[in-house]
Design an enzyme around this catalytic site. Sequence first.
Site, PDB file in Angstrom:
ATOM      1  CG  ASP A 145      -2.048   0.989   1.105  1.00 31.80           C
ATOM      2  OD1 ASP A 145      -3.203   0.547   0.973  1.00 31.80           O
ATOM      3  OD2 ASP A 145      -1.782   2.211   1.135  1.00 31.80           O
ATOM      4  CB  ILE A 146       0.819   4.282  -2.118  1.00 37.44           C
ATOM      5  CG1 ILE A 146       1.926   5.193  -2.628  1.00 37.44           C
ATOM      6  CG2 ILE A 146      -0.444   5.068  -1.807  1.00 37.44           C
ATOM      7  CD1 ILE A 146       1.646   5.787  -4.004  1.00 37.44           C
ATOM      8  CG  ASN A 157     -12.553  -0.551   3.476  1.00 31.55           C
ATOM      9  OD1 ASN A 157     -12.979  -0.936   4.557  1.00 31.55           O
ATOM     10  ND2 ASN A 157     -11.359  -0.002   3.337  1.00 31.55           N
ATOM     11  CD  GLU A 160      -9.039   6.231   0.337  1.00 29.97           C
ATOM     12  OE1 GLU A 160      -8.029   6.168  -0.394  1.00 29.97           O
ATOM     13  OE2 GLU A 160      -8.989   6.572   1.532  1.00 29.97           O
ATOM     14  CB  VAL A 161      -9.004   1.951  -5.085  1.00 31.24           C
ATOM     15  CG1 VAL A 161      -8.634   1.461  -6.482  1.00 31.24           C
ATOM     16  CG2 VAL A 161      -7.992   3.002  -4.604  1.00 31.24           C
ATOM     17  CG  HIS A 165      -8.595  -2.976  -2.530  1.00 29.51           C
ATOM     18  ND1 HIS A 165      -9.485  -2.270  -3.305  1.00 29.51           N
ATOM     19  CD2 HIS A 165      -8.457  -2.274  -1.380  1.00 29.51           C
ATOM     20  CE1 HIS A 165      -9.867  -1.189  -2.647  1.00 29.51           C
ATOM     21  NE2 HIS A 165      -9.258  -1.172  -1.461  1.00 29.51           N
ATOM     22  CG  HIS A 221      -6.811  -2.954   2.988  1.00 24.74           C
ATOM     23  ND1 HIS A 221      -6.116  -1.774   2.836  1.00 24.74           N
ATOM     24  CD2 HIS A 221      -8.011  -2.747   2.395  1.00 24.74           C
ATOM     25  CE1 HIS A 221      -6.865  -0.888   2.206  1.00 24.74           C
ATOM     26  NE2 HIS A 221      -8.027  -1.458   1.927  1.00 24.74           N
TER      27      HIS A 221
END
Length: 117
Positions: free
Chosen positions: A32-33, A90, A98-99, A103, A105
């Site tokens: 993760d960025i 999420n 958000e994206v 995905h 995490h």
Amino acid sequence: MYDPQNIFAKILREEIPCKKVYEDQFSLAFHDIHPQAPVHVLVIPKGDYMSLDDFSAFAPPADVAGFFKAVGTVARELGLVEGGYRILANHGVNGGQEVPHFHIHILGGKSLGRMVA
Ligand code: 5GP
């Protein structure tokens, strides 16, 4: 509708870079960025799915199995099993997504405290 211009779709197409930790026919995993723990890795399926909702509803069972096996493999390869880790996904506004590409995490490397603040 799935947006093919989302940031993770661009990472899958290698249009933008990522710090890859794992890849197989079902999945890609990368750091993760903006890490929220000492280890914070995202695992994404290679298909065009917005969240767990459409992934669980429409992905072929072999793709679902392959993806979730990859999540476990990544956690093992990151050395997180003994100390423990958390996975989360999420969906939508209340989930804080958000994206809009599904995905998972993977968070670990320290005690993560309560599940929800
Ligand atoms: P969400 O809130 O959608 O569940 O999580 C999206 C995650 O993607 C966030 O933790 C965020 O830091 C991460 N992220 C957003 N843009 C990028 C990017 O360009 N590269 C990487 N590696 N992670 C990103």
